[in-house]
Design an enzyme around this catalytic site. Sequence first.
Site, PDB file in Angstrom:
ATOM      1  N   ASP A 142      -7.033  -4.645  -5.163  1.00 39.80           N
ATOM      2  CA  ASP A 142      -6.858  -3.148  -4.712  1.00 39.80           C
ATOM      3  C   ASP A 142      -5.373  -2.832  -5.223  1.00 39.80           C
ATOM      4  O   ASP A 142      -5.099  -1.655  -5.379  1.00 39.80           O
ATOM      5  CB  ASP A 142      -6.866  -3.170  -3.292  1.00 39.80           C
ATOM      6  CG  ASP A 142      -7.823  -4.035  -2.585  1.00 39.80           C
ATOM      7  OD1 ASP A 142      -8.286  -4.992  -3.169  1.00 39.80           O
ATOM      8  OD2 ASP A 142      -8.394  -3.641  -1.416  1.00 39.80           O
ATOM      9  N   ASP A 155       0.849  -1.329  -0.159  1.00 38.40           N
ATOM     10  CA  ASP A 155      -0.001   0.093  -0.113  1.00 38.40           C
ATOM     11  C   ASP A 155       0.873   1.256   0.032  1.00 38.40           C
ATOM     12  O   ASP A 155       0.174   2.374  -0.065  1.00 38.40           O
ATOM     13  CB  ASP A 155      -0.862  -0.079   1.227  1.00 38.40           C
ATOM     14  CG  ASP A 155      -2.088  -1.008   0.813  1.00 38.40           C
ATOM     15  OD1 ASP A 155      -2.664  -1.036  -0.275  1.00 38.40           O
ATOM     16  OD2 ASP A 155      -2.531  -1.686   2.047  1.00 38.40           O
TER      17      ASP A 155
HETATM   18  N1  GLY Z   1      -7.538  -1.716   0.045  1.00 39.81           N
HETATM   19  C1  GLY Z   1      -8.329  -2.080   1.284  1.00 39.81           C
HETATM   20  C2  GLY Z   1      -9.806  -1.911   1.191  1.00 39.81           C
HETATM   21  O1  GLY Z   1      -9.999  -1.301  -0.119  1.00 39.81           O
HETATM   22  O2  GLY Z   1     -10.135  -1.854   2.191  1.00 39.81           O
END
Ligand code: GLY
Length: 399
Positions: free
Chosen positions: A178, A118
């Site tokens: 994601d 992330d």
């Molecule tokens: N990237 C984690 C979410 O969308 O909750």
Amino acid sequence: MKKFTFLFFAVMIFASCCCKEKNTEKPIMAVIDESMEHAVKQSLFMAGTIDGMEGRLPKTIDKYGKLVTSDSHWWCSGFFPGVLWYLYEYSGDPDLKNYAEKITARVEREKYTTTDHDVGFMLNCSFGNGLRIDSIESYKEVLLTGARSLSTRFNKTVGTTRSWDWNKNVWDFPVIIDNLMNLELLMWAFKESGDSMFYDIAVSHADVTIKNHFRDDYSSWHLISYDTITGQPAIKQTNQGYSDDSAWARGTAWSLYGYTMMYRETGLERYLEQAKGIAGFILNHPNMPDDYIPYWDFNAPDQPNCYRDASAAAIISSALIELSQYDKANSKKYLDVAEKQIRVLSSDEYTAPIGTNGGFILKHSVGSLPGNTEINVPLTYADYYYLEAMMRLRELLKN
Ligand code: GLY
């Protein structure tokens, strides 16, 4: 007394009709300007609160409505700095710039993070916007260092970067949908440095994800765990959606945004085709409510009484506005939906009054329903993509 009660309710009903009318009848530019002004006030309130909390960043609210914060390592740390940068871009308010710089600095240490994917969200939304809006040269080093950290998570056999390092006894090499969003940082690093390693990783990740993450209808699994010996998918499941076979709304939104962004960055037609397919899945889904704010999962049970996810709506809205510029045949359809989402998110149903909601702009997002966390609460990324959507639409209408 009875007369008074009747009068009171009559006035309330009239006012609420007028209010709804206002938001559907008003030109979209006026809705955007009012909503941005409102967001400026609300976010200055939030910034004032967080300013004195050394190193902390807003996350959500607790059940008493009190602000919950995180340190910079939480995946959402870059979103509030990004909110401040967007609002500074909109308003030119020097207080916003001052806060944006101060709070962006809290995320800098994440440039060394190699244990999580992330880092793209964290740095691109904060430092990336700071660089774009204010040309702060020193931000380039932070972004490049972060991109190098992220690239260490690439596995040549699998052809993607690894998402998570937890649950290692179950997942050999987990990749979540994601993760597409983190490719934007790699593409920026490629353009900035000329190092094709960044491009190759991003394109490989996007290609392998098309191959393995999607069902025939363009919905996606949330998580694929790959076998690092064969490079093949070993497990296909969800972590935040309703079931392994369902379409988790935010994951679907990330995939739409991710391929639209990858088409912008590479010009490769296959990414445009993917984005168009995903848009079709979202817009034609029989379970999509009329106001285009999706339920937290397209297959969530108890519809229409289950939770909506404002964050998914905001991400979809922003992505559709961009996609409308590439897929001209469907441009009007995308823009109509994106505009509708902005109008609904800007209504009292979703936008919180100033000084409430812990300082967040929007209400009603869902973090992880299966994880029993962040259910029907404000979340920083809903605010971030809502502002981005409004800025994008505003820019488009101005031109
Ligand atoms: N990237 C984690 C979410 O969308 O909750």
